[in-house]
Design a protein around this motif. Structure first.
Motif, PDB file in Angstrom:
ATOM      1  N   ARG A  73       0.861  -1.215  -0.002  1.00 56.02           N
ATOM      2  CA  ARG A  73       0.068  -0.167  -0.101  1.00 56.02           C
ATOM      3  C   ARG A  73       0.838   1.440   0.099  1.00 56.02           C
ATOM      4  O   ARG A  73       0.785   2.274  -0.498  1.00 56.02           O
ATOM      5  CB  ARG A  73      -0.970   0.021   1.178  1.00 56.02           C
ATOM      6  N   ARG A  81      -5.785   0.382  -9.010  1.00 56.37           N
ATOM      7  CA  ARG A  81      -6.703  -0.783  -9.149  1.00 56.37           C
ATOM      8  C   ARG A  81      -5.995  -1.969  -9.003  1.00 56.37           C
ATOM      9  O   ARG A  81      -4.843  -2.139  -9.734  1.00 56.37           O
ATOM     10  CB  ARG A  81      -7.379  -0.635 -10.604  1.00 56.37           C
ATOM     11  N   ASP A  84      -6.910  -9.391  -6.573  1.00 56.13           N
ATOM     12  CA  ASP A  84      -6.348 -10.362  -5.684  1.00 56.13           C
ATOM     13  C   ASP A  84      -6.544 -11.770  -6.541  1.00 56.13           C
ATOM     14  O   ASP A  84      -7.488 -12.313  -6.689  1.00 56.13           O
ATOM     15  CB  ASP A  84      -6.980 -10.436  -4.424  1.00 56.13           C
ATOM     16  N   SER A  94      -8.608  -8.490  -0.722  1.00 54.41           N
ATOM     17  CA  SER A  94      -9.256  -7.413  -1.300  1.00 54.41           C
ATOM     18  C   SER A  94     -10.187  -6.448  -0.560  1.00 54.41           C
ATOM     19  O   SER A  94     -10.448  -5.301  -1.136  1.00 54.41           O
ATOM     20  CB  SER A  94     -10.037  -8.181  -2.520  1.00 54.41           C
ATOM     21  N   VAL A  95     -10.555  -6.945   0.381  1.00 54.93           N
ATOM     22  CA  VAL A  95     -11.676  -6.140   1.152  1.00 54.93           C
ATOM     23  C   VAL A  95     -10.851  -5.233   1.679  1.00 54.93           C
ATOM     24  O   VAL A  95     -11.225  -3.899   2.226  1.00 54.93           O
ATOM     25  CB  VAL A  95     -12.369  -6.963   2.146  1.00 54.93           C
ATOM     26  N   GLU A  98      -9.867  -2.510  -0.746  1.00 56.13           N
ATOM     27  CA  GLU A  98     -11.097  -1.592  -0.894  1.00 56.13           C
ATOM     28  C   GLU A  98     -11.333  -0.640   0.142  1.00 56.13           C
ATOM     29  O   GLU A  98     -11.594   0.707   0.044  1.00 56.13           O
ATOM     30  CB  GLU A  98     -12.362  -2.658  -1.171  1.00 56.13           C
ATOM     31  N   GLU A  99     -11.021  -1.000   1.354  1.00 57.29           N
ATOM     32  CA  GLU A  99     -11.155  -0.071   2.504  1.00 57.29           C
ATOM     33  C   GLU A  99     -10.432   1.074   2.547  1.00 57.29           C
ATOM     34  O   GLU A  99     -10.595   2.272   2.827  1.00 57.29           O
ATOM     35  CB  GLU A  99     -11.197  -1.119   3.975  1.00 57.29           C
ATOM     36  N   GLY A 101      -9.356   2.381  -0.224  1.00 56.62           N
ATOM     37  CA  GLY A 101      -9.742   3.230  -1.596  1.00 56.62           C
ATOM     38  C   GLY A 101      -9.314   2.697  -2.806  1.00 56.62           C
ATOM     39  O   GLY A 101      -9.094   3.593  -3.785  1.00 56.62           O
ATOM     40  N   HIS A 102      -9.005   1.169  -2.880  1.00 58.03           N
ATOM     41  CA  HIS A 102      -8.564   0.723  -4.120  1.00 58.03           C
ATOM     42  C   HIS A 102      -9.609  -0.282  -4.801  1.00 58.03           C
ATOM     43  O   HIS A 102      -9.917  -1.328  -3.996  1.00 58.03           O
ATOM     44  CB  HIS A 102      -6.882  -0.008  -3.943  1.00 58.03           C
ATOM     45  N   PRO A 103     -10.048   0.039  -5.834  1.00 55.72           N
ATOM     46  CA  PRO A 103     -10.991  -0.789  -6.650  1.00 55.72           C
ATOM     47  C   PRO A 103     -10.303  -2.373  -6.886  1.00 55.72           C
ATOM     48  O   PRO A 103      -9.173  -2.117  -7.241  1.00 55.72           O
ATOM     49  CB  PRO A 103     -11.222  -0.027  -7.798  1.00 55.72           C
ATOM     50  N   MET A 104     -11.113  -3.241  -6.406  1.00 60.52           N
ATOM     51  CA  MET A 104     -10.374  -4.491  -6.465  1.00 60.52           C
ATOM     52  C   MET A 104     -11.331  -5.548  -7.524  1.00 60.52           C
ATOM     53  O   MET A 104     -12.591  -5.490  -7.365  1.00 60.52           O
ATOM     54  CB  MET A 104     -10.035  -5.146  -5.259  1.00 60.52           C
ATOM     55  N   TYR A 122      -3.986  -3.831 -14.598  1.00 62.81           N
ATOM     56  CA  TYR A 122      -4.122  -3.561 -13.098  1.00 62.81           C
ATOM     57  C   TYR A 122      -2.719  -2.845 -12.730  1.00 62.81           C
ATOM     58  O   TYR A 122      -1.851  -3.076 -13.345  1.00 62.81           O
ATOM     59  CB  TYR A 122      -4.174  -4.731 -12.131  1.00 62.81           C
TER      60      TYR A 122
END
Length: 211
Positions: A73, A81, A84, A94-95, A98-99, A101-104, A122
């Motif tokens: 990170r 983006r 996983d 992946s969660v 996403e938390e 701020g990264h679309p997964m 990606y």
């Protein structure tokens, strides 16, 4: 001798044998691998994975994944983006991204087998506790590297093989789904082969950056 599943060399030597199977080591890339005759079939393999109880609700599992999440990170631009790969029955990394701020996107051959994810590009791809399960790691890792944008990161987490004596006592080889064992030497070979830069920021963690 069996062909190396990473570099396709046929120059491999016997490395170790236990009660269940044999292990060979490639003289070219140093991968230690289990020959095809000793691998599980798809149904047997999935039965092992179905026993995994990983979940984003488990703080201990999040801490475990943090060894890859934190250093990766730090290297990502806002909104980068990711994919996983090998997310398993309870996608968690992946969660976490996403938390942050990264679309997964997620992919798993048993639990999320959507080949359309490989039509996208990606900024980063993760594979935690995955590469040791791959029957064709050379093919799979090359495919992942191809899906990275320039400057993108491939983040891997797997325990690393060290020497033959330690290997014989290693708990990691007791899992029947573990068939490919990477060392730092192997990852440096892989980085050269893929034309990527390699870092080892934490225990069991490898980051490869595409030029």
């Amino acid at each position: 001798m069996p062909t190396c599943p990473l570099c396709a060399s046929d120059d491999a030597a016997f490395y170790h044998r236990d009660a269940r199977r044999e292990y060979h080591q490639c003289r070219r890339c140093a991968l230690v691998f289990v020959p095809p005759a000793f691998r599980l079939g798809p149904e047997e393999e999935r039965a092992v994975y179905d026993q995994h109880e990983n979940s984003p609700e488990d703080p201990g599992y999040r801490r475990f994944l943090g060894r890859l999440f934190d250093p990766l990170r730090e290297r990502l631009a806002p909104g980068a983006r990711g994919l996983d790969f090998g997310a398993g029955p309870g996608p968690t990394l992946s969660v976490m991204f996403e938390e942050a701020g990264h679309p997964m996107a997620v992919y798993d051959p048993f639990y999320a087998p959507d080949p359309r994810v490989f039509e996208q590009a990606y900024d980063f791809i993760t594979a935690t506790e995955v590469v040791e399960h791959l029957f064709a790691p050379g093919e799979e890792l090359a495919r992942l590297a191809q899906r990275l944008r320039p400057g993108g990161w491939l983040g891997l987490m797997t325990k690393r093989a060290t020497d033959r004596e330690a290997f014989a006592r290693w708990h990691y080889i007791l899992d029947p789904t573990h068939v490919a064992f990477f060392s730092e030497t192997t990852f440096r070979w892989l980085a050269d082969e893929l034309g990527m830069r390699v870092e080892f920021p934490a225990a069991d963690v490898v980051l490869l950056q595409k030029p």
